[in-house]
Design an enzyme around this catalytic site. Structure first.
Site, PDB file in Angstrom:
ATOM      1  N   LYS A  56       0.866  -1.180   0.000  1.00 34.27           N
ATOM      2  CA  LYS A  56       0.000   0.000   0.000  1.00 34.27           C
ATOM      3  C   LYS A  56       0.904   1.231   0.000  1.00 34.27           C
ATOM      4  CE  LYS A  56      -4.555   0.693   0.499  1.00 34.27           C
ATOM      5  NZ  LYS A  56      -5.718  -0.061   0.102  1.00 34.27           N
TER       6      LYS A  56
ATOM      7  N   GLY B 207     -24.043   4.159   4.000  1.00 28.95           N
ATOM      8  CA  GLY B 207     -23.136   4.684   2.974  1.00 28.95           C
ATOM      9  C   GLY B 207     -23.519   4.210   1.583  1.00 28.95           C
ATOM     10  N   VAL B 208     -24.306   5.046   0.866  1.00 26.12           N
ATOM     11  CA  VAL B 208     -24.676   4.675  -0.508  1.00 26.12           C
ATOM     12  C   VAL B 208     -23.817   5.494  -1.482  1.00 26.12           C
ATOM     13  CG1 VAL B 208     -26.903   3.517  -0.507  1.00 26.12           C
ATOM     14  CG2 VAL B 208     -26.838   5.950  -0.002  1.00 26.12           C
ATOM     15  N   GLY B 209     -22.530   5.189  -1.464  1.00 24.33           N
ATOM     16  CA  GLY B 209     -21.583   5.809  -2.396  1.00 24.33           C
ATOM     17  C   GLY B 209     -21.388   4.905  -3.591  1.00 24.33           C
TER      18      GLY B 209
ATOM     19  N   VAL C 259     -19.852   2.037  -4.051  1.00 20.71           N
ATOM     20  CA  VAL C 259     -20.150   0.613  -3.831  1.00 20.71           C
ATOM     21  C   VAL C 259     -21.570   0.436  -3.297  1.00 20.71           C
ATOM     22  CG1 VAL C 259     -19.499  -1.483  -2.588  1.00 20.71           C
ATOM     23  CG2 VAL C 259     -17.719   0.083  -3.377  1.00 20.71           C
TER      24      VAL C 259
HETATM   25  P1  NAD Z   1     -17.522   6.350  -1.567  1.00 25.31           P
HETATM   26  O1  NAD Z   1     -16.730   7.482  -1.017  1.00 25.31           O
HETATM   27  O2  NAD Z   1     -17.957   6.382  -2.985  1.00 25.31           O
HETATM   28  O3  NAD Z   1     -18.830   6.117  -0.679  1.00 25.31           O
HETATM   29  C1  NAD Z   1     -18.845   6.254   0.704  1.00 25.31           C
HETATM   30  C2  NAD Z   1     -20.201   6.822   1.089  1.00 25.31           C
HETATM   31  O4  NAD Z   1     -20.263   6.874   2.504  1.00 25.31           O
HETATM   32  C3  NAD Z   1     -20.414   8.242   0.566  1.00 25.31           C
HETATM   33  O5  NAD Z   1     -21.680   8.339  -0.035  1.00 25.31           O
HETATM   34  C4  NAD Z   1     -20.314   9.093   1.821  1.00 25.31           C
HETATM   35  O6  NAD Z   1     -21.129  10.250   1.769  1.00 25.31           O
HETATM   36  C5  NAD Z   1     -20.793   8.139   2.873  1.00 25.31           C
HETATM   37  N1  NAD Z   1     -20.301   8.453   4.217  1.00 25.31           N
HETATM   38  C6  NAD Z   1     -19.084   8.886   4.579  1.00 25.31           C
HETATM   39  N2  NAD Z   1     -19.028   9.066   5.906  1.00 25.31           N
HETATM   40  C7  NAD Z   1     -20.252   8.743   6.382  1.00 25.31           C
HETATM   41  C8  NAD Z   1     -20.814   8.708   7.675  1.00 25.31           C
HETATM   42  N3  NAD Z   1     -20.101   9.050   8.759  1.00 25.31           N
HETATM   43  N4  NAD Z   1     -22.085   8.314   7.791  1.00 25.31           N
HETATM   44  C9  NAD Z   1     -22.799   7.965   6.715  1.00 25.31           C
HETATM   45  N5  NAD Z   1     -22.328   7.969   5.468  1.00 25.31           N
HETATM   46  C10 NAD Z   1     -21.071   8.355   5.306  1.00 25.31           C
HETATM   47  O7  NAD Z   1     -16.640   5.049  -1.249  1.00 25.31           O
HETATM   48  P2  NAD Z   1     -16.823   3.600  -1.884  1.00 25.31           P
HETATM   49  O8  NAD Z   1     -15.849   3.434  -2.988  1.00 25.31           O
HETATM   50  O9  NAD Z   1     -18.265   3.328  -2.102  1.00 25.31           O
HETATM   51  O10 NAD Z   1     -16.283   2.701  -0.680  1.00 25.31           O
HETATM   52  C11 NAD Z   1     -17.080   2.475   0.463  1.00 25.31           C
HETATM   53  C12 NAD Z   1     -16.265   1.707   1.498  1.00 25.31           C
HETATM   54  O11 NAD Z   1     -15.844   0.464   0.960  1.00 25.31           O
HETATM   55  C13 NAD Z   1     -14.996   2.423   1.945  1.00 25.31           C
HETATM   56  O12 NAD Z   1     -14.770   2.114   3.288  1.00 25.31           O
HETATM   57  C14 NAD Z   1     -13.917   1.778   1.097  1.00 25.31           C
HETATM   58  O13 NAD Z   1     -12.645   1.818   1.728  1.00 25.31           O
HETATM   59  C15 NAD Z   1     -14.416   0.359   1.024  1.00 25.31           C
HETATM   60  N6  NAD Z   1     -13.949  -0.369  -0.170  1.00 25.31           N
HETATM   61  C16 NAD Z   1     -14.232   0.108  -1.407  1.00 25.31           C
HETATM   62  C17 NAD Z   1     -13.788  -0.590  -2.525  1.00 25.31           C
HETATM   63  C18 NAD Z   1     -14.085  -0.099  -3.917  1.00 25.31           C
HETATM   64  O14 NAD Z   1     -13.897  -0.873  -4.868  1.00 25.31           O
HETATM   65  N7  NAD Z   1     -14.543   1.120  -4.090  1.00 25.31           N
HETATM   66  C19 NAD Z   1     -13.071  -1.775  -2.370  1.00 25.31           C
HETATM   67  C20 NAD Z   1     -12.816  -2.253  -1.087  1.00 25.31           C
HETATM   68  C21 NAD Z   1     -13.263  -1.534   0.020  1.00 25.31           C
END
Ligand code: NAD
Length: 357
Positions: free
Chosen positions: A80, A179-181, A183
């Site tokens: 990393k 967290g509806v981002g 993923v």
């Molecule tokens: P993202 O930033 O697109 O989505 C995260 C969402 O969580 C956002 O909508 C944000 O507004 C919301 N959020 C942040 N803090 C919050 C809180 N305190 N309360 C409620 N909502 C909150 O990220 P992502 O790519 O969707 O990843 C989500 C998680 O999965 C992260 O922890 C990331 O490390 C993990 N992850 C992602 C991947 C990937 O392929 N993207 C792979 C492995 C792990």
């Protein structure tokens, strides 16, 4: 000019501190273990207050990648990188190029990809100076890992529902997604299309609105997502959502989400087991993104093969659930043991063991 210094960190294969004053780069690359192959894992850009904070983060993250890559069945060790910068203000092409040169100077000991603060476009710049970067769409291959990660979590959820609730699909089950981002939203779509019901929470109100409109989701406050009256709790925001206080409010019988380090402390897998909750170890269920990156690097990437490997995450989890039951041990500890076994079996046998099934 790029300057580097190897840091003496016990238990890590190699940890290097890089600086390039002209480009404004300050970064650490950590390779935790390289038994199965070169270290592979994303680069995080974050404005760490202190050098020690960045060092601790990169150590924790690179170690996690060792376990994730081993159980993900890709021939890579754990690596990393962290860059000390604010991704909103400090990210420049010069900084990203300097980081690329740092990666390149390791001659393939570490492959980089996305993590928080780094986009596919940023990686294109990194790749202009090093071949040791992956995670971007190239001639229809690879690309943004989030949809892959969502599919892996969905498959893992199905495996957990089979084990814990004795059902073959998520139809009629209720899932609370925190967290509806990138993923979480895609995961919501998959659950909705299978006939599952949703409760969503996010600090981003636009994302909540989108989930309500597209999937008829109910909503709750972020701090109450864990206490929702649902079958499955899916943490998909930041790490640590399951802590000493929140764990007492958990109503779901299954925890299955994308976030890294969902448990504030690793031993909480035992508390969850004692509560009768089936916990899907985070680094197993969220491994699809790095599986895609690994396949991109080895040249094994096809959509069919990736889908097959992602769907296998459900089988890997089922194996962990069985063993946890037989050994009367929590699922997180069992996953760690299985990853260490893959590593000790060595690079080739580890990969074959995972891809043969
Ligand atoms: P993202 O930033 O697109 O989505 C995260 C969402 O969580 C956002 O909508 C944000 O507004 C919301 N959020 C942040 N803090 C919050 C809180 N305190 N309360 C409620 N909502 C909150 O990220 P992502 O790519 O969707 O990843 C989500 C998680 O999965 C992260 O922890 C990331 O490390 C993990 N992850 C992602 C991947 C990937 O392929 N993207 C792979 C492995 C792990």
């Amino acid at each position: 000019m790029l300057k580097s210094e190897v840091l003496a960190v016990e238990g890590w294969k190699k940890v290097i501190h890089f600086e390039d004053d002209t480009a404004g780069l300050k970064a650490i690359i950590a390779v935790h273990d390289a038994t199965l192959g070169p270290g592979c894992g994303g680069c995080r850009i974050f404005p760490y207050a202190r050098f020690e904070d960045g060092l601790e983060d990169v150590k924790k993250l690179s170690r996690g990648m060792t376990f994730k890559n081993a159980l993900g069945g890709i021939p890579f060790g754990g690596g990393k990188a962290v860059i000390f910068a604010d991704p909103k203000k400090d990210k420049t092409p010069a900084l990203l190029e300097a980081f690329g040169r740092a990666v390149d100077s390791l001659d393939g000991l570490y492959y980089t990809a996305e993590d928080s603060g780094v986009t596919e476009q940023d990686l294109e710049i990194v790749r202009s100076v090093t071949k040791y970067a992956a995670g971007m769409q190239n001639k229809g291959i690879g690309g943004n890992p989030s949809p892959f990660t969502a599919r892996g979590v969905w498959r893992g959820m199905q495996a957990a529902a089979r084990k814990k609730l004795g059902v073959d699909s998520l139809k009629g089950l209720k899932v609370s997604i925190l967290g509806v981002g990138a993923v979480g939203m895609e995961l919501a779509r998959l659950i909705h299309e299978e006939g599952g019901k949703l409760v969503v929470a996010d600090v981003n109100q636009a994302a909540v609105k989108e989930a309500v409109e597209r999937f008829g989701a109910e909503t709750t406050a972020p701090e109450d997502a864990i206490a929702a009256d649902v079958d499955i709790f899916s943490p998909c925001a930041l790490g640590g959502s399951i802590n000493e206080l929140s764990i007492k409010r958990l109503k779901a019988k299954i925890v299955a989400g994308a976030a890294n380090n969902q448990l504030k402390t690793p031993d909480m897998d035992q508390t969850l087991a004692d509560m009768g909750v089936l916990y899907c170890p985070d680094y197993v269920i969220n491994a699809a993104g790095v599986i895609s990156v690994g396949m991109e690097i080895t040249g094994a990437w096809t959509e069919e093969e990736l889908t097959r490997r992602i769907d296998k995450i459900g089988e890997t989890l089922s194996g962990i659930f069985e063993r946890a039951e037989n050994e009367n041990a929590p699922t997180g500890a069992v996953a760690d043991r299985m990853a260490l076994e893959v590593i000790s079996n060595g690079a080739k046998s580890g990969l074959q063991a995972n891809s043969a099934a």
